[in-house]
Design a protein around this motif. Structure first.
Motif, PDB file in Angstrom:
ATOM      1  N   GLU A  49       0.869  -1.178   0.000  1.00  0.00           N
ATOM      2  CA  GLU A  49       0.000   0.000   0.000  1.00  0.00           C
ATOM      3  C   GLU A  49       0.905   1.225   0.000  1.00  0.00           C
ATOM      4  OE1 GLU A  49      -2.571  -0.017   3.465  1.00  0.00           O
ATOM      5  OE2 GLU A  49      -2.697  -2.208   3.405  1.00  0.00           O
ATOM      6  N   ALA A  50       0.453   2.289  -0.649  1.00  0.00           N
ATOM      7  CA  ALA A  50       1.241   3.529  -0.664  1.00  0.00           C
ATOM      8  C   ALA A  50       0.297   4.721  -0.566  1.00  0.00           C
ATOM      9  CB  ALA A  50       2.074   3.615  -1.936  1.00  0.00           C
ATOM     10  N   TYR A  51       0.693   5.701   0.245  1.00  0.00           N
ATOM     11  CA  TYR A  51      -0.159   6.857   0.505  1.00  0.00           C
ATOM     12  C   TYR A  51       0.618   8.153   0.317  1.00  0.00           C
ATOM     13  CZ  TYR A  51      -3.058   3.185   2.288  1.00  0.00           C
ATOM     14  OH  TYR A  51      -3.787   2.033   2.384  1.00  0.00           O
ATOM     15  N   LEU A  52      -0.017   9.072  -0.375  1.00  0.00           N
ATOM     16  CA  LEU A  52       0.570  10.384  -0.651  1.00  0.00           C
ATOM     17  C   LEU A  52       0.525  11.249   0.601  1.00  0.00           C
ATOM     18  CD1 LEU A  52       1.571  12.620  -2.636  1.00  0.00           C
ATOM     19  CD2 LEU A  52      -0.853  13.139  -3.019  1.00  0.00           C
ATOM     20  N   ILE A  53       1.644  11.885   0.886  1.00  0.00           N
ATOM     21  CA  ILE A  53       1.701  12.940   1.897  1.00  0.00           C
ATOM     22  C   ILE A  53       2.202  14.172   1.156  1.00  0.00           C
ATOM     23  CG2 ILE A  53       2.818  13.798   3.986  1.00  0.00           C
ATOM     24  CD1 ILE A  53       2.799  11.030   5.097  1.00  0.00           C
ATOM     25  N   LYS A  54       1.397  15.202   1.142  1.00  0.00           N
ATOM     26  CA  LYS A  54       1.758  16.416   0.414  1.00  0.00           C
ATOM     27  C   LYS A  54       2.899  17.148   1.108  1.00  0.00           C
ATOM     28  CE  LYS A  54      -2.352  16.997  -2.152  1.00  0.00           C
ATOM     29  NZ  LYS A  54      -2.340  17.335  -3.508  1.00  0.00           N
ATOM     30  N   SER A  55       3.789  17.668   0.287  1.00  0.00           N
ATOM     31  CA  SER A  55       4.922  18.442   0.795  1.00  0.00           C
ATOM     32  C   SER A  55       4.503  19.879   0.988  1.00  0.00           C
ATOM     33  CB  SER A  55       6.087  18.375  -0.195  1.00  0.00           C
ATOM     34  OG  SER A  55       6.504  17.051  -0.377  1.00  0.00           O
ATOM     35  N   LYS A  56       5.065  20.521   2.009  1.00  0.00           N
ATOM     36  CA  LYS A  56       4.759  21.922   2.254  1.00  0.00           C
ATOM     37  C   LYS A  56       5.565  22.825   1.328  1.00  0.00           C
ATOM     38  CE  LYS A  56       3.368  20.997   6.946  1.00  0.00           C
ATOM     39  NZ  LYS A  56       3.749  20.912   8.308  1.00  0.00           N
ATOM     40  N   SER A  57       6.862  22.551   1.199  1.00  0.00           N
ATOM     41  CA  SER A  57       7.674  23.398   0.314  1.00  0.00           C
ATOM     42  C   SER A  57       8.703  22.600  -0.488  1.00  0.00           C
ATOM     43  CB  SER A  57       8.370  24.512   1.101  1.00  0.00           C
ATOM     44  OG  SER A  57       9.227  23.962   2.082  1.00  0.00           O
ATOM     45  N   THR A  58       9.308  21.589   0.116  1.00  0.00           N
ATOM     46  CA  THR A  58      10.281  20.767  -0.616  1.00  0.00           C
ATOM     47  C   THR A  58       9.801  19.319  -0.593  1.00  0.00           C
ATOM     48  OG1 THR A  58      11.644  20.213   1.307  1.00  0.00           O
ATOM     49  CG2 THR A  58      12.167  22.279   0.159  1.00  0.00           C
ATOM     50  N   PRO A  59      10.238  18.513  -1.542  1.00  0.00           N
ATOM     51  CA  PRO A  59       9.797  17.111  -1.566  1.00  0.00           C
ATOM     52  C   PRO A  59      10.047  16.356  -0.260  1.00  0.00           C
ATOM     53  CG  PRO A  59      10.892  17.646  -3.615  1.00  0.00           C
ATOM     54  CD  PRO A  59      11.071  18.833  -2.703  1.00  0.00           C
ATOM     55  N   THR A  60      11.156  16.627   0.385  1.00  0.00           N
ATOM     56  CA  THR A  60      11.466  15.871   1.601  1.00  0.00           C
ATOM     57  C   THR A  60      10.609  16.281   2.806  1.00  0.00           C
ATOM     58  OG1 THR A  60      13.307  17.347   2.092  1.00  0.00           O
ATOM     59  CG2 THR A  60      13.823  15.315   0.916  1.00  0.00           C
ATOM     60  N   ASP A  61       9.903  17.388   2.711  1.00  0.00           N
ATOM     61  CA  ASP A  61       9.018  17.791   3.813  1.00  0.00           C
ATOM     62  C   ASP A  61       8.012  16.695   4.155  1.00  0.00           C
ATOM     63  OD1 ASP A  61      10.199  20.270   4.060  1.00  0.00           O
ATOM     64  OD2 ASP A  61       8.635  21.340   2.958  1.00  0.00           O
ATOM     65  N   ALA A  62       7.552  15.960   3.144  1.00  0.00           N
ATOM     66  CA  ALA A  62       6.576  14.891   3.386  1.00  0.00           C
ATOM     67  C   ALA A  62       7.139  13.844   4.338  1.00  0.00           C
ATOM     68  CB  ALA A  62       6.176  14.238   2.067  1.00  0.00           C
ATOM     69  N   TYR A  63       8.411  13.556   4.212  1.00  0.00           N
ATOM     70  CA  TYR A  63       9.047  12.509   5.020  1.00  0.00           C
ATOM     71  C   TYR A  63       9.435  12.992   6.410  1.00  0.00           C
ATOM     72  CZ  TYR A  63       9.070  10.528   0.397  1.00  0.00           C
ATOM     73  OH  TYR A  63       8.670  10.081  -0.851  1.00  0.00           O
ATOM     74  N   LEU A  64       9.210  14.267   6.671  1.00  0.00           N
ATOM     75  CA  LEU A  64       9.480  14.853   7.989  1.00  0.00           C
ATOM     76  C   LEU A  64       8.197  15.279   8.696  1.00  0.00           C
ATOM     77  CD1 LEU A  64      12.581  17.006   7.014  1.00  0.00           C
ATOM     78  CD2 LEU A  64      12.580  14.930   8.408  1.00  0.00           C
ATOM     79  N   ASN A  65       7.058  15.065   8.039  1.00  0.00           N
ATOM     80  CA  ASN A  65       5.770  15.495   8.575  1.00  0.00           C
ATOM     81  C   ASN A  65       5.260  14.439   9.562  1.00  0.00           C
ATOM     82  OD1 ASN A  65       3.115  16.252   9.055  1.00  0.00           O
ATOM     83  ND2 ASN A  65       2.840  17.058   6.983  1.00  0.00           N
ATOM     84  N   LYS A  66       5.699  14.557  10.799  1.00  0.00           N
ATOM     85  CA  LYS A  66       5.407  13.568  11.834  1.00  0.00           C
ATOM     86  C   LYS A  66       3.902  13.325  12.004  1.00  0.00           C
ATOM     87  CE  LYS A  66       7.974  15.942  14.887  1.00  0.00           C
ATOM     88  NZ  LYS A  66       8.804  16.895  14.153  1.00  0.00           N
ATOM     89  N   GLU A  67       3.143  14.393  12.075  1.00  0.00           N
ATOM     90  CA  GLU A  67       1.707  14.270  12.304  1.00  0.00           C
ATOM     91  C   GLU A  67       1.026  13.547  11.145  1.00  0.00           C
ATOM     92  OE1 GLU A  67       3.445  17.156  12.558  1.00  0.00           O
ATOM     93  OE2 GLU A  67       3.378  17.473  14.730  1.00  0.00           O
ATOM     94  N   ALA A  68       1.379  13.898   9.916  1.00  0.00           N
ATOM     95  CA  ALA A  68       0.759  13.265   8.747  1.00  0.00           C
ATOM     96  C   ALA A  68       1.129  11.785   8.661  1.00  0.00           C
ATOM     97  CB  ALA A  68       1.171  13.987   7.469  1.00  0.00           C
ATOM     98  N   ILE A  69       2.370  11.451   8.973  1.00  0.00           N
ATOM     99  CA  ILE A  69       2.815  10.057   8.916  1.00  0.00           C
ATOM    100  C   ILE A  69       2.049   9.220   9.937  1.00  0.00           C
ATOM    101  CG2 ILE A  69       4.771   8.510   9.349  1.00  0.00           C
ATOM    102  CD1 ILE A  69       6.557  10.824   8.164  1.00  0.00           C
ATOM    103  N   ILE A  70       1.927   9.720  11.146  1.00  0.00           N
ATOM    104  CA  ILE A  70       1.183   8.985  12.180  1.00  0.00           C
ATOM    105  C   ILE A  70      -0.285   8.884  11.814  1.00  0.00           C
ATOM    106  CG2 ILE A  70       0.410   9.084  14.588  1.00  0.00           C
ATOM    107  CD1 ILE A  70       3.288   9.905  15.294  1.00  0.00           C
TER     108      ILE A  70
END
Length: 169
Positions: A49-70
């Motif tokens: 399964e794969a889920y999109l997390i939108k980035s705020k300004s840079t692509p890596t922001d998605a991978y640092l978005n603790k709240e969205a990941i949880i």
């Protein structure tokens, strides 16, 4: 070993693929998160399964978005999160957030991450545990470093006490 049903891999690229492979070989489902820029990336397609997390300004922001990941983990039934390396792997706040939400953080406990995040504190903890460590010192400037180097001998390695991984030596 604790067996999970579904593990969210909070990383991208090659490390995500390696973790997914291990998770799937152990009979668990592998979840990926990805940013828009990684839509065509191999790691996204290898996941169950794969889920999109939108980035705020840079692509890596998605991978640092603790709240969205949880949020994704809870919404889609992940009972564990593997951070890979980098990004949130050394973030005690994220490990604690997982714990509070009842999601297993696959990695050290938050207090251990916090302790080991500072090289001086980590070295002191190792000494207290009876581990032999290389002599060294915490210094504030070049003149202080010169005195310590002359005392302990050369060669020496200089490393920032907080963060930086292997860079900055």
């Amino acid at each position: 070993m604790q067996q999970f049903k579904k593990v969210l891999i909070a990383n991208r690229g090659e490390i995500a693929i390696r973790v997914m492979r291990a998770v799937q070989e152990l009979g668990m489902k592998a979840m990926a998160i990805y940013c828009e820029e990684d839509y065509l990336s191999l790691f996204r397609t290898k996941a169950d399964e794969a889920y999109l997390i939108k980035s705020k300004s840079t692509p890596t922001d998605a991978y640092l978005n603790k709240e969205a990941i949880i949020s994704v983990a809870k919404k889609h039934g992940a009972d564990a999160i593997h951070p890979g390396y980098g990004f949130l792997a050394e973030n005690p706040e994220f490990a604690l957030m997982c714990k509070k939400e009842g999601i297993k953080f696959i990695g050290p406990e938050p207090n251990v991450i916090d302790l080991l995040g500072n090289k001086v504190n980590a070295k002191e903890a190792a000494k207290n545990a009876g581990v032999n460590v290389i002599e060294g010192a915490s210094v504030k400037d070049v003149s202080e470093a010169s005195i310590v180097c002359n005392k302990i001998g050369y060669p020496v390695m200089i490393k920032a006490a907080a963060g930086g991984g292997g860079r900055g030596m």
